[in-house]
Design a protein around this motif. Structure first.
Motif, PDB file in Angstrom:
ATOM      1  N   ASN A 137      13.959  -6.045  -5.134  1.00  0.00           N
ATOM      2  CA  ASN A 137      13.947  -5.124  -3.974  1.00  0.00           C
ATOM      3  C   ASN A 137      13.998  -3.664  -4.412  1.00  0.00           C
ATOM      4  O   ASN A 137      13.772  -2.764  -3.616  1.00  0.00           O
ATOM      5  CB  ASN A 137      15.164  -5.378  -3.071  1.00  0.00           C
ATOM      6  N   TYR A 138      14.383  -3.445  -5.662  1.00  0.00           N
ATOM      7  CA  TYR A 138      14.525  -2.070  -6.165  1.00  0.00           C
ATOM      8  C   TYR A 138      13.471  -1.757  -7.232  1.00  0.00           C
ATOM      9  O   TYR A 138      13.659  -0.858  -8.051  1.00  0.00           O
ATOM     10  CB  TYR A 138      15.927  -1.860  -6.742  1.00  0.00           C
ATOM     11  N   GLY A 139      12.406  -2.528  -7.269  1.00  0.00           N
ATOM     12  CA  GLY A 139      11.296  -2.199  -8.165  1.00  0.00           C
ATOM     13  C   GLY A 139      11.328  -2.854  -9.532  1.00  0.00           C
ATOM     14  O   GLY A 139      10.441  -2.619 -10.359  1.00  0.00           O
ATOM     15  N   PHE A 140      12.340  -3.687  -9.810  1.00  0.00           N
ATOM     16  CA  PHE A 140      12.362  -4.389 -11.112  1.00  0.00           C
ATOM     17  C   PHE A 140      11.303  -5.494 -11.072  1.00  0.00           C
ATOM     18  O   PHE A 140      11.276  -6.308 -10.148  1.00  0.00           O
ATOM     19  CB  PHE A 140      13.734  -5.011 -11.375  1.00  0.00           C
ATOM     20  N   THR A 141      10.424  -5.511 -12.063  1.00  0.00           N
ATOM     21  CA  THR A 141       9.395  -6.550 -12.114  1.00  0.00           C
ATOM     22  C   THR A 141       9.930  -7.760 -12.879  1.00  0.00           C
ATOM     23  O   THR A 141      10.944  -7.672 -13.581  1.00  0.00           O
ATOM     24  CB  THR A 141       8.135  -5.996 -12.806  1.00  0.00           C
ATOM     25  N   ARG A 142       9.251  -8.891 -12.745  1.00  0.00           N
ATOM     26  CA  ARG A 142       9.828 -10.137 -13.260  1.00  0.00           C
ATOM     27  C   ARG A 142       9.946 -10.174 -14.786  1.00  0.00           C
ATOM     28  O   ARG A 142      10.756 -10.901 -15.321  1.00  0.00           O
ATOM     29  CB  ARG A 142       9.083 -11.357 -12.729  1.00  0.00           C
ATOM     30  N   ASN A 143       9.141  -9.375 -15.462  1.00  0.00           N
ATOM     31  CA  ASN A 143       9.260  -9.334 -16.933  1.00  0.00           C
ATOM     32  C   ASN A 143      10.542  -8.655 -17.387  1.00  0.00           C
ATOM     33  O   ASN A 143      10.949  -8.753 -18.546  1.00  0.00           O
ATOM     34  CB  ASN A 143       8.050  -8.609 -17.539  1.00  0.00           C
ATOM     35  N   LYS A 144      11.200  -7.945 -16.461  1.00  0.00           N
ATOM     36  CA  LYS A 144      12.384  -7.159 -16.839  1.00  0.00           C
ATOM     37  C   LYS A 144      13.706  -7.865 -16.511  1.00  0.00           C
ATOM     38  O   LYS A 144      14.783  -7.326 -16.751  1.00  0.00           O
ATOM     39  CB  LYS A 144      12.340  -5.809 -16.105  1.00  0.00           C
ATOM     40  N   VAL A 145      13.638  -9.031 -15.896  1.00  0.00           N
ATOM     41  CA  VAL A 145      14.874  -9.756 -15.554  1.00  0.00           C
ATOM     42  C   VAL A 145      14.763 -11.175 -16.100  1.00  0.00           C
ATOM     43  O   VAL A 145      13.840 -11.914 -15.730  1.00  0.00           O
ATOM     44  CB  VAL A 145      15.086  -9.800 -14.021  1.00  0.00           C
ATOM     45  N   MET A 146      15.677 -11.557 -16.956  1.00  0.00           N
ATOM     46  CA  MET A 146      15.561 -12.878 -17.604  1.00  0.00           C
ATOM     47  C   MET A 146      16.934 -13.469 -17.881  1.00  0.00           C
ATOM     48  O   MET A 146      17.948 -12.758 -17.817  1.00  0.00           O
ATOM     49  CB  MET A 146      14.789 -12.732 -18.914  1.00  0.00           C
ATOM     50  N   GLY A 147      16.954 -14.760 -18.169  1.00  0.00           N
ATOM     51  CA  GLY A 147      18.222 -15.420 -18.475  1.00  0.00           C
ATOM     52  C   GLY A 147      18.255 -15.926 -19.909  1.00  0.00           C
ATOM     53  O   GLY A 147      17.224 -16.287 -20.483  1.00  0.00           O
ATOM     54  N   MET A 148      19.460 -15.917 -20.475  1.00  0.00           N
ATOM     55  CA  MET A 148      19.652 -16.439 -21.832  1.00  0.00           C
ATOM     56  C   MET A 148      20.156 -17.881 -21.736  1.00  0.00           C
ATOM     57  O   MET A 148      21.251 -18.119 -21.237  1.00  0.00           O
ATOM     58  CB  MET A 148      20.682 -15.585 -22.579  1.00  0.00           C
ATOM     59  N   ALA A 149      19.351 -18.817 -22.202  1.00  0.00           N
ATOM     60  CA  ALA A 149      19.773 -20.218 -22.234  1.00  0.00           C
ATOM     61  C   ALA A 149      19.055 -20.954 -23.359  1.00  0.00           C
ATOM     62  O   ALA A 149      19.684 -21.568 -24.213  1.00  0.00           O
ATOM     63  CB  ALA A 149      19.475 -20.903 -20.904  1.00  0.00           C
ATOM     64  N   GLY A 150      17.728 -20.844 -23.362  1.00  0.00           N
ATOM     65  CA  GLY A 150      16.919 -21.617 -24.310  1.00  0.00           C
ATOM     66  C   GLY A 150      17.223 -21.296 -25.769  1.00  0.00           C
ATOM     67  O   GLY A 150      17.207 -22.192 -26.618  1.00  0.00           O
ATOM     68  N   VAL A 151      17.509 -20.030 -26.054  1.00  0.00           N
ATOM     69  CA  VAL A 151      17.807 -19.680 -27.457  1.00  0.00           C
ATOM     70  C   VAL A 151      19.101 -20.382 -27.882  1.00  0.00           C
ATOM     71  O   VAL A 151      19.201 -20.935 -28.983  1.00  0.00           O
ATOM     72  CB  VAL A 151      17.936 -18.146 -27.633  1.00  0.00           C
ATOM     73  N   LEU A 152      20.071 -20.408 -26.984  1.00  0.00           N
ATOM     74  CA  LEU A 152      21.349 -21.078 -27.272  1.00  0.00           C
ATOM     75  C   LEU A 152      21.160 -22.596 -27.388  1.00  0.00           C
ATOM     76  O   LEU A 152      21.615 -23.209 -28.368  1.00  0.00           O
ATOM     77  CB  LEU A 152      22.345 -20.750 -26.147  1.00  0.00           C
ATOM     78  N   ASP A 153      20.495 -23.180 -26.414  1.00  0.00           N
ATOM     79  CA  ASP A 153      20.314 -24.636 -26.449  1.00  0.00           C
ATOM     80  C   ASP A 153      19.489 -25.046 -27.678  1.00  0.00           C
ATOM     81  O   ASP A 153      19.763 -26.063 -28.309  1.00  0.00           O
ATOM     82  CB  ASP A 153      19.635 -25.109 -25.146  1.00  0.00           C
ATOM     83  N   SER A 154      18.508 -24.220 -28.035  1.00  0.00           N
ATOM     84  CA  SER A 154      17.686 -24.520 -29.221  1.00  0.00           C
ATOM     85  C   SER A 154      18.513 -24.394 -30.491  1.00  0.00           C
ATOM     86  O   SER A 154      18.367 -25.179 -31.428  1.00  0.00           O
ATOM     87  CB  SER A 154      16.491 -23.563 -29.292  1.00  0.00           C
ATOM     88  N   SER A 155      19.403 -23.405 -30.500  1.00  0.00           N
ATOM     89  CA  SER A 155      20.241 -23.198 -31.672  1.00  0.00           C
ATOM     90  C   SER A 155      21.201 -24.385 -31.858  1.00  0.00           C
ATOM     91  O   SER A 155      21.475 -24.821 -32.982  1.00  0.00           O
ATOM     92  CB  SER A 155      21.008 -21.884 -31.498  1.00  0.00           C
ATOM     93  N   ARG A 156      21.676 -24.899 -30.731  1.00  0.00           N
ATOM     94  CA  ARG A 156      22.535 -26.100 -30.809  1.00  0.00           C
ATOM     95  C   ARG A 156      21.731 -27.284 -31.338  1.00  0.00           C
ATOM     96  O   ARG A 156      22.194 -28.041 -32.199  1.00  0.00           O
ATOM     97  CB  ARG A 156      23.094 -26.417 -29.413  1.00  0.00           C
ATOM     98  N   PHE A 157      20.508 -27.428 -30.847  1.00  0.00           N
ATOM     99  CA  PHE A 157      19.628 -28.519 -31.283  1.00  0.00           C
ATOM    100  C   PHE A 157      19.375 -28.392 -32.793  1.00  0.00           C
ATOM    101  O   PHE A 157      19.467 -29.369 -33.533  1.00  0.00           O
ATOM    102  CB  PHE A 157      18.321 -28.424 -30.479  1.00  0.00           C
ATOM    103  N   VAL A 158      19.096 -27.164 -33.244  1.00  0.00           N
ATOM    104  CA  VAL A 158      18.857 -26.915 -34.670  1.00  0.00           C
ATOM    105  C   VAL A 158      20.068 -27.365 -35.490  1.00  0.00           C
ATOM    106  O   VAL A 158      19.935 -28.033 -36.522  1.00  0.00           O
ATOM    107  CB  VAL A 158      18.583 -25.410 -34.933  1.00  0.00           C
ATOM    108  N   HIS A 159      21.249 -27.022 -35.012  1.00  0.00           N
ATOM    109  CA  HIS A 159      22.465 -27.381 -35.748  1.00  0.00           C
ATOM    110  C   HIS A 159      22.577 -28.896 -35.915  1.00  0.00           C
ATOM    111  O   HIS A 159      22.827 -29.395 -37.018  1.00  0.00           O
ATOM    112  CB  HIS A 159      23.698 -26.833 -35.022  1.00  0.00           C
ATOM    113  N   PHE A 160      22.358 -29.624 -34.825  1.00  0.00           N
ATOM    114  CA  PHE A 160      22.494 -31.088 -34.892  1.00  0.00           C
ATOM    115  C   PHE A 160      21.392 -31.701 -35.765  1.00  0.00           C
ATOM    116  O   PHE A 160      21.638 -32.655 -36.509  1.00  0.00           O
ATOM    117  CB  PHE A 160      22.462 -31.692 -33.475  1.00  0.00           C
TER     118      PHE A 160
END
Ligand code: APR
Length: 318
Positions: A137-160
């Motif tokens: 509503n304030y002009g932020f486009t979708r490329n500028k708002v994101m969530g952190m999850a996949g990097v963490l879940d992938s890092s856990r997968f890598v560890h196992f």
């Protein structure tokens, strides 16, 4: 000039992230929290450590949103963390009110043309959706708002995987897509060890065990810590995303993004492989998933969609 990263919520994840950014002199850091004096105390403590690392990053703590003005990146970690037995979903109604308030303040003090927002608060997909809906509503486009999850879940997968195969984590490239929850989709096809797909390296029983442990990776830590949820790996994963943005590295990482037709989904936030650079999510990459992976991703997308709809039922979004 050093970039400015503001972190909303100076708790376990927020303070650990601030510490990493400052030690590696990636940016100046603003730690914001509603608790009086606490972010100031943590900022002072971190600042007094930095000469040991030869870092000149400036770290401040604040209870005033005005201090986030001009941020290049804002990270949202505000809200409650999970307690044992509590699902990320149960956090929804509690954290939604907080995230809405935080998003409105980001809109007030940060420039939509410049600022990139990374959401860490859970339930991640729904909280990122809420943040995007408010900020759009304030002009932020979708490329500028994101969530952190996949990097963490992938890092856990890598560890196992690395434990199971007894090989270096450096040789493993994992992709976990979909929701940051029990329906996440660790891609066996696109997870590789020295370039060889995981599906060629482990039998289906071993693969299934690793996938299940990855899916429950957060809960396993909650049950051990008892009074808090994981924070070292979540902070490090956010750190990796910030570095890719600040240094325009264009790393291909699994990131939670608002989709508009990609993979056949619309109007949800879901974890997909993206190119992460100075403009945020510069491209969503459409992997050719196996039939089974696509089916699992569909299940994940449905689950996310249901949860995001709750935000309308709760009247957090209209
Ligand atoms: N504005 C700003 N900060 C807030 C607000 C608010 N309205 N409400 C709560 N906070 C702050 C708390 O005071 C606390 O310091 O958010 C911080 C959260 O820190 P922790 O409780 O230590 O939680 P943490 O482990 O850092 O997790 C934060 O990230 O991984 C997710 O599920 C996790 O949603 C949780 C978030």
């Amino acid at each position: 000039m050093r970039k400015k990263v503001s972190i909303i919520g100076a708790g376990n994840v927020g303070a650990t992230l601030g510490q990493l950014l400052a030690i590696f002199e990636i940016s100046d850091v603003v730690l914001y929290d509603i608790i009086q004096d606490m972010p100031q105390g943590k900022a002072l403590d971190i600042s007094q450590m930095l000469n040991i690392f030869n870092s000149d990053s400036k770290v401040i703590g604040t209870n005033d949103y005005k201090d986030i003005e001009g941020s290049d990146i804002v990270v949202i970690t505000a809200g409650a963390a999970r307690k044992p037995g509590m699902s990320r979903e149960e956090l929804l109604s509690f954290n939604a009110g907080i995230i809405k308030e935080v998003s409105n303040n980001i809109a007030k003090y940060c420039d939509s043309n410049k600022c990139i927002v990374i959401v860490v608060s859970n339930p991640l997909d729904a909280m990122t959706y809420l943040t995007y809906k408010v900020l759009s509503n304030y002009g932020f486009t979708r490329n500028k708002v994101m969530g952190m999850a996949g990097v963490l879940d992938s890092s856990r997968f890598v560890h196992f995987i690395s434990e199971k195969l007894n090989v270096s984590k450096n040789n493993i490239n994992a992709f976990v897509l979909g929701s940051h929850g029990d329906t996440m989709v660790p891609s066996v096809k696109y997870t590789t060890v020295a370039g060889v797909s995981l599906e060629n390296l482990l039998n289906s029983q071993d693969l299934d065990n690793l996938i299940q442990r990855t899916r429950k990776g957060g809960a396993e830590i909650v049950s051990l810590l008892k009074n808090s949820s994981a924070y070292y790996a979540p902070a490090a994963s956010t750190f990796k995303m910030i570095k890719s943005i600040i240094f325009d590295k264009k790393e291909i990482l699994p990131v939670s993004v608002y989709v508009n037709g990609e993979y056949g989904y619309k109007d949800i936030v879901i974890g997909l492989p993206v190119v992460l650079g100075k403009d945020g999510v510069e491209k969503v990459i459409e992997f050719n998933l196996t039939e089974n992976e696509k089916k699992e991703l569909d299940i994940s997308a449905n689950k996310i969609s249901e949860l995001s709809k709750e935000l309308y039922n709760l009247k957090v979004l209209v």
